[in-house]
Scaffold this motif. Sequence first.
Motif, PDB file in Angstrom:
ATOM      1  N   SER A 171       0.829  -1.202   0.000  1.00 12.58           N
ATOM      2  CA  SER A 171       0.000   0.000   0.000  1.00 12.58           C
ATOM      3  C   SER A 171       0.862   1.250   0.000  1.00 12.58           C
ATOM      4  CB  SER A 171      -0.930   0.017   1.221  1.00 12.58           C
ATOM      5  OG  SER A 171      -1.857  -1.037   1.165  1.00 12.58           O
ATOM      6  N   CYS A 172       0.270   2.344  -0.440  1.00 12.35           N
ATOM      7  CA  CYS A 172       0.907   3.652  -0.452  1.00 12.35           C
ATOM      8  C   CYS A 172       0.065   4.589   0.399  1.00 12.35           C
ATOM      9  CB  CYS A 172       1.039   4.160  -1.890  1.00 12.35           C
ATOM     10  SG  CYS A 172       1.644   5.844  -2.039  1.00 12.35           S
ATOM     11  N   CYS A 173       0.696   5.563   1.024  1.00 14.32           N
ATOM     12  CA  CYS A 173      -0.058   6.488   1.877  1.00 14.32           C
ATOM     13  C   CYS A 173      -1.025   7.346   1.072  1.00 14.32           C
ATOM     14  CB  CYS A 173       0.902   7.363   2.670  1.00 14.32           C
ATOM     15  SG  CYS A 173       1.956   8.427   1.664  1.00 14.32           S
ATOM     16  N   LEU A 174      -0.868   7.374  -0.248  1.00 12.84           N
ATOM     17  CA  LEU A 174      -1.787   8.121  -1.105  1.00 12.84           C
ATOM     18  C   LEU A 174      -3.048   7.334  -1.414  1.00 12.84           C
ATOM     19  CD1 LEU A 174       0.790   9.630  -3.637  1.00 12.84           C
ATOM     20  CD2 LEU A 174      -0.333  10.796  -1.742  1.00 12.84           C
ATOM     21  N   ASP A 175      -3.060   6.040  -1.125  1.00 10.26           N
ATOM     22  CA  ASP A 175      -4.234   5.215  -1.389  1.00 10.26           C
ATOM     23  C   ASP A 175      -5.320   5.490  -0.352  1.00 10.26           C
ATOM     24  OD1 ASP A 175      -3.148   3.926  -3.615  1.00 10.26           O
ATOM     25  OD2 ASP A 175      -2.106   2.472  -2.353  1.00 10.26           O
ATOM     26  N   VAL A 176      -6.554   5.666  -0.829  1.00 12.12           N
ATOM     27  CA  VAL A 176      -7.678   5.877   0.088  1.00 12.12           C
ATOM     28  C   VAL A 176      -7.987   4.589   0.843  1.00 12.12           C
ATOM     29  CG1 VAL A 176     -10.108   6.543   0.236  1.00 12.12           C
ATOM     30  CG2 VAL A 176      -8.608   7.656  -1.421  1.00 12.12           C
ATOM     31  N   LEU A 177      -7.913   3.460   0.134  1.00 15.21           N
ATOM     32  CA  LEU A 177      -8.176   2.154   0.746  1.00 15.21           C
ATOM     33  C   LEU A 177      -6.889   1.342   0.786  1.00 15.21           C
ATOM     34  CD1 LEU A 177     -11.503   1.158  -1.068  1.00 15.21           C
ATOM     35  CD2 LEU A 177     -11.256   2.190   1.184  1.00 15.21           C
ATOM     36  N   PRO A 178      -6.641   0.591   1.854  1.00  6.77           N
ATOM     37  CA  PRO A 178      -5.499  -0.326   1.855  1.00  6.77           C
ATOM     38  C   PRO A 178      -5.615  -1.325   0.707  1.00  6.77           C
ATOM     39  CG  PRO A 178      -6.443  -0.104   4.060  1.00  6.77           C
ATOM     40  CD  PRO A 178      -7.379   0.572   3.123  1.00  6.77           C
ATOM     41  N   ASN A 237       7.060   5.192  -3.938  1.00  8.59           N
ATOM     42  CA  ASN A 237       5.800   4.473  -3.741  1.00  8.59           C
ATOM     43  C   ASN A 237       4.724   5.179  -4.552  1.00  8.59           C
ATOM     44  OD1 ASN A 237       6.932   2.642  -2.022  1.00  8.59           O
ATOM     45  ND2 ASN A 237       6.344   3.714  -0.159  1.00  8.59           N
ATOM     46  N   LEU A 238       3.973   4.426  -5.320  1.00 10.22           N
ATOM     47  CA  LEU A 238       2.959   4.991  -6.203  1.00 10.22           C
ATOM     48  C   LEU A 238       1.567   4.506  -5.812  1.00 10.22           C
ATOM     49  CD1 LEU A 238       4.867   4.394  -9.554  1.00 10.22           C
ATOM     50  CD2 LEU A 238       4.629   6.564  -8.354  1.00 10.22           C
ATOM     51  N   PRO A 239       0.525   5.278  -6.117  1.00  9.20           N
ATOM     52  CA  PRO A 239      -0.847   4.820  -5.824  1.00  9.20           C
ATOM     53  C   PRO A 239      -1.155   3.514  -6.555  1.00  9.20           C
ATOM     54  CG  PRO A 239      -0.819   7.162  -6.380  1.00  9.20           C
ATOM     55  CD  PRO A 239       0.548   6.639  -6.676  1.00  9.20           C
ATOM     56  N   PHE A 240      -1.963   2.676  -5.908  1.00  7.26           N
ATOM     57  CA  PHE A 240      -2.255   1.356  -6.465  1.00  7.26           C
ATOM     58  C   PHE A 240      -3.033   1.462  -7.779  1.00  7.26           C
ATOM     59  CE2 PHE A 240      -4.709  -2.674  -6.597  1.00  7.26           C
ATOM     60  CZ  PHE A 240      -3.629  -3.544  -6.643  1.00  7.26           C
ATOM     61  N   LEU A 241      -3.897   2.450  -7.902  1.00  9.91           N
ATOM     62  CA  LEU A 241      -4.664   2.609  -9.129  1.00  9.91           C
ATOM     63  C   LEU A 241      -3.749   2.927 -10.312  1.00  9.91           C
ATOM     64  CD1 LEU A 241      -7.383   2.639 -10.497  1.00  9.91           C
ATOM     65  CD2 LEU A 241      -7.695   5.017  -9.790  1.00  9.91           C
ATOM     66  N   SER A 242      -2.695   3.705 -10.069  1.00  7.77           N
ATOM     67  CA  SER A 242      -1.750   3.991 -11.151  1.00  7.77           C
ATOM     68  C   SER A 242      -1.004   2.729 -11.576  1.00  7.77           C
ATOM     69  CB  SER A 242      -0.750   5.062 -10.703  1.00  7.77           C
ATOM     70  OG  SER A 242       0.153   4.557  -9.738  1.00  7.77           O
TER      71      SER A 242
END
Length: 668
Positions: A171-178, A237-242
């Motif tokens: 996970s990334c701290c930019l992700d809204v959901l784990p 660390n990148l957002p999971f959606l990206s």
Amino acid sequence: MLNVMDTIAPIKVKVISGRKKSTWRNSTLVKNEKRECRKAERRWRKTNLQVHYDIYKEKLHNYNLQLRSARRSYFSDIITKNSHNAQVLFSTVDRLTNPPVSVAAELHSTNGFAKFFTEKIQKIRQAINTSTADPGNVLCPPKNCLNTIKQFHPINSKDLEDILGQLNSSSCCLDVLPTSFFKKVTKTLESDLLQIVNFSLMSGVFPESLKTAVIKPLLKKDNLDKTQMNNYRPISNLPFLSKIIEKTVSQQLNYFLKQNNCYDAFQSGFRQNHSTETTLTKVFNDICLNTDSGKMSVLVLLDLSAAFDTVDHNILLKRLENWAGLSGTVLNWFKTYLENRKYFVSIGNFTSEQTSITCGVAQSSILGPLLFNIYMLPLAQIIKNNKINYHSYADDTQICITMSPGDRGPVQALGKCIEEINDWLCHNFLQLNKNKTEVIVFGAKEKRLQVTRELQSIHLKTTNQARNLGVVMDADLNLEKHIRTITKSAYYHLKNISRIKDLTSQQDLEKLVHAFIFSRLDYCNSIFIGLPKKSVRQLQLIQNSAARVLTKTKKVDHISPGLRSLHWLPVCQRIDFKVLMLVYKALNGLGPKYISDLLTQYEPSRSLRSSGSGLLSVSRVRTRHGEAAFSFYASYIWNKLPESLRSAETLSLFKSRLKTHLFSAAFE
């Protein structure tokens, strides 16, 4: 979702005093046992009777057993879920054996780190002399790059499910959901995810909100000074959606590049069926064959300074268009993917201000390594024009020349090639680190001195040993220094594993041994062929020590029964097994072409029973180095296999053996 949650259940701040309890203490069974234990203790202290004291001792014993079981289950779950993630396993073992050590925010501010990382790249780019002639004027894309791809294909539910299964749950701290929770509710979000991904693909626009990366400074080595910023490596660390969108684009671009043969044949970095092991196998094989024929080999290990971070975006877009065949919506997607990117540094609860990224590709991203391989495509053409052998793994490029005694021609060609490489690197905003570029001369000892003097005439300083893709190579090719390095590292991890053997189960200990010990014994062990028995014996002693830890065998007892009970192959047979696996993969299209080219099918001059049995031609050799060549040894040991094991039906069996012995990490 956040608006609804804030309305129904607004956030309340609560200060909790005292030290945070361990996770395994929060289980219901542990809490119940602790409650019973405290109740029995209060009764005993109130009555001071022996019978109540005995009850209290029994309750305390049960509580300690339950606590130990909960702790074992907690770490067992971590080890099981991350059996192929060495980073998590290492941090877990380190947490159990050593006190926690983290980057202290008071030593370096986050803004200081961000400024340092930005200025470091700026200094490298400013120090590069771009006034040299443009090598791109004489370099032309290959004809197979005339085919173009203009539009991505939309994905469906099955494609999305496969992509999510291939991505790690980090996970990334930019992700809204784990990420772990995100994967569980994928079915609910499936239609929205498909709409986001497909809209990005079809419109040729990468979402602006996904262009921010989080940088976490990581100390390069534990023994380095923590107060020096240049000892830290920036990890993105990148957002999971990206990552989902990048993975989709990577799959389609990879397929197009493979279909059009746009990849460099000798670039093994981040490519399927290629690895550092196949790279080193090819390099060692060529050097051993040259030494066997009485020739000298000169290996130059080129080192680039922060290569991924200095990639110029404008040049990269031209490379994607001219060398990879991208156009239309696809090229516009990559343009929007590269522009207006930002990052900020995060240490604990502290974050820096956002900083714009004007160059570079993130090595930790999915598309970063692929884009870098495309960026480096013209370099292979420069080396080929000078008729010099080479091999690359990402930004690690090694060039090798073969020369006969008294022949100065190859040395002059090498000097000219390095000059052209340096000019091309400068024009493409890449810096050759001459202080870390190493040169090794292989061959007869009495002839090395003469070659060394010739190399000094072109300002190349030689060394007797150097680290090449994790293997310490030496001029004698006996790998003594590398084996000592393996021994030191393996015993260090084995000592830590033995310290926690009472905290984990037998199965978890065996997983840790495979992850930390066998990963070192098996890494590039295909180059161990031809080593003397005393060298292989040192590696066998490591395996014996690991077996003693697992089976709790005393030093005075024989270890052979323990090895048989664990079903472990001896080290010498593990080497043969790895060689056979490389041969099998090469002959069945599951390996690199440069490995399959080393193997020649045996074709008898007349009709014999051995015709069509899958035998390989065994070349003649004269010296120990010739016997250590992969092409000779692999053909020899392959022909000793029964014909039934050389058939295509054994593929599933070999794959299961790969997973069993944890060899898959070396090939995937």
